[in-house]
Scaffold this motif. Structure first.
Motif, PDB file in Angstrom:
ATOM      1  N   LEU A  47       4.834  35.607 -45.215  1.00 33.52           N
ATOM      2  CA  LEU A  47       4.837  36.795 -45.675  1.00 33.52           C
ATOM      3  C   LEU A  47       6.311  37.151 -45.928  1.00 33.52           C
ATOM      4  N   VAL A  48       7.042  36.717 -45.203  1.00 29.91           N
ATOM      5  CA  VAL A  48       8.782  37.207 -45.223  1.00 29.91           C
ATOM      6  C   VAL A  48       9.363  36.359 -46.371  1.00 29.91           C
ATOM      7  N   GLY A  49       9.016  35.270 -46.670  1.00 26.32           N
ATOM      8  CA  GLY A  49       9.724  34.390 -47.587  1.00 26.32           C
ATOM      9  C   GLY A  49      10.955  33.882 -47.200  1.00 26.32           C
ATOM     10  N   ASP A  50      12.055  34.017 -48.201  1.00 25.88           N
ATOM     11  CA  ASP A  50      13.303  33.437 -48.007  1.00 25.88           C
ATOM     12  C   ASP A  50      14.231  34.430 -47.422  1.00 25.88           C
ATOM     13  N   VAL A  51      15.144  33.940 -46.441  1.00 26.18           N
ATOM     14  CA  VAL A  51      15.964  34.986 -45.766  1.00 26.18           C
ATOM     15  C   VAL A  51      17.521  34.625 -46.077  1.00 26.18           C
ATOM     16  N   LEU A 186      15.025  39.150 -28.465  1.00 24.03           N
ATOM     17  CA  LEU A 186      14.899  39.607 -29.524  1.00 24.03           C
ATOM     18  C   LEU A 186      16.118  39.878 -30.392  1.00 24.03           C
ATOM     19  N   PHE A 187      17.229  40.299 -29.896  1.00 18.05           N
ATOM     20  CA  PHE A 187      18.351  40.898 -30.627  1.00 18.05           C
ATOM     21  C   PHE A 187      19.565  39.876 -30.731  1.00 18.05           C
ATOM     22  N   SER A 188      19.257  38.677 -30.577  1.00 16.12           N
ATOM     23  CA  SER A 188      20.611  37.490 -30.796  1.00 16.12           C
ATOM     24  C   SER A 188      20.463  37.037 -32.068  1.00 16.12           C
ATOM     25  N   ALA A 189      19.896  37.662 -33.095  1.00 22.27           N
ATOM     26  CA  ALA A 189      19.831  36.944 -34.548  1.00 22.27           C
ATOM     27  C   ALA A 189      18.812  35.966 -34.438  1.00 22.27           C
ATOM     28  N   THR A 190      17.792  36.165 -33.674  1.00 20.23           N
ATOM     29  CA  THR A 190      16.659  35.356 -33.375  1.00 20.23           C
ATOM     30  C   THR A 190      15.607  35.336 -34.529  1.00 20.23           C
ATOM     31  N   PHE A 191      15.326  36.583 -35.073  1.00 16.92           N
ATOM     32  CA  PHE A 191      14.392  36.798 -35.794  1.00 16.92           C
ATOM     33  C   PHE A 191      14.937  37.329 -37.127  1.00 16.92           C
ATOM     34  N   PHE A 192      15.918  37.937 -36.810  1.00 12.34           N
ATOM     35  CA  PHE A 192      16.497  38.851 -38.051  1.00 12.34           C
ATOM     36  C   PHE A 192      18.061  38.345 -38.577  1.00 12.34           C
ATOM     37  N   PRO A 193      18.482  38.300 -39.734  1.00  8.26           N
ATOM     38  CA  PRO A 193      19.965  37.750 -39.955  1.00  8.26           C
ATOM     39  C   PRO A 193      20.803  38.834 -39.509  1.00  8.26           C
TER      40      PRO A 193
END
Length: 257
Positions: A47-51, A186-193
């Motif tokens: 669903l997210v696609g490319d990051v 959760l907040f070590s750039a694990t799931f989000f750039p």
């Protein structure tokens, strides 16, 4: 030199023998990161696609999140024995007191426990890297260096975990461990750039310990390699060495007459 290796090796051997009757607990660490990869990396990733990744460009979300889960597996595998297991042996089974009644010293015990933590964390990480290779989630041959990096991650968190555990008074205090580990996960750039975070939060993330490991493993798996990575390596080495030193001194103070 041989004695320096044999004494911690005796502690490591003791832990391997103890876990022969608790193999199912050991196996849970292999399953958890694979479930995260299947649900978030591959499932949500569709669903997210490319990051975007700085210095690399856009990559599929599953290739973005999988290296971070490798780093997290190394952290979790090392921390469990460096905190809960270490505390039980220190306060309840009095295993360390028994060890110190032998020719072993506090540093031997700390090094032996650290070796077991690294063995467990690297086993989980190595299996996860193998799964990434099988799923085609590794884009660079530099990824082979991700395995020694996971050992560094384990060194850093196990050293600090053992040191912190020497101040724990009961299992209730371990809520503080979770209070640290969950935000790191959760907040070590694990799931989000990293670029998705607000400016001030981004700089906070940059100095957190798990981010160093996530950045290293992700860079190696995506082939974005440069001398700047040595800063992250130095961070983890210093963190582990300081933690090990404090744990050894605290064991000496708590258990030696």
């Amino acid at each position: 030199m041989t004695t320096l290796l044999l004494r911690p090796g005796a502690v490591l051997s003791r832990n391997v023998m103890a876990y022969r009757r608790m193999w199912f607990i050991f196996l849970t660490g292999f399953v958890e990161p694979l479930l995260y990869l299947g649900s978030i990396g591959i499932g949500v990733g569709e669903l997210v696609g490319d990051v975007p990744v700085a210095g690399v460009g856009s990559v599929p979300y599953r290739e973005f999140v999988a290296p971070a889960l490798v780093a997290t597996a190394a952290m979790n595998g090392a921390v469990f024995d460096a905190t809960f297991g270490f505390f039980f042996k220190l306060k309840y089974s009095h295993s360390f007191a028994a060890m110190l009644a032998t020719p072993l010293g506090p540093t031997d015990v700390a090094l032996g426990e650290l070796s077991w933590c690294l063995l467990r964390g690297s086993a989980y990480s190595g299996a996860f890297l193998g799964a990434m290779w099988a799923f085609g989630l590794i884009a660079s041959p530099w990824a082979i260096l991700a395995l020694p990096v996971t050992i560094l991650i384990g060194l850093a968190f196990a050293g600090v975990g053992m040191a912190a555990t020497t101040w724990m008074r009961s299992f209730v205090d371990f809520d503080k461990i979770n209070l640290v580990l969950i935000p790191l996960f959760l907040f070590s750039a694990t799931f989000f750039p990293l670029s998705r975070y607000p400016g001030a939060v981004e700089w906070v993330v940059r100095v957190t310990p798990l981010y160093q490991g996530v950045h290293l493993v992700r860079s190696l798996c995506l082939g974005h390699v440069g001398p700047g990575l040595l800063v992250h390596v130095a961070y983890l080495v210093v963190m582990g060495a300081v933690g090990l030193r404090i744990a050894s001194r605290r064991l000496d103070r708590l258990l030696q007459p």
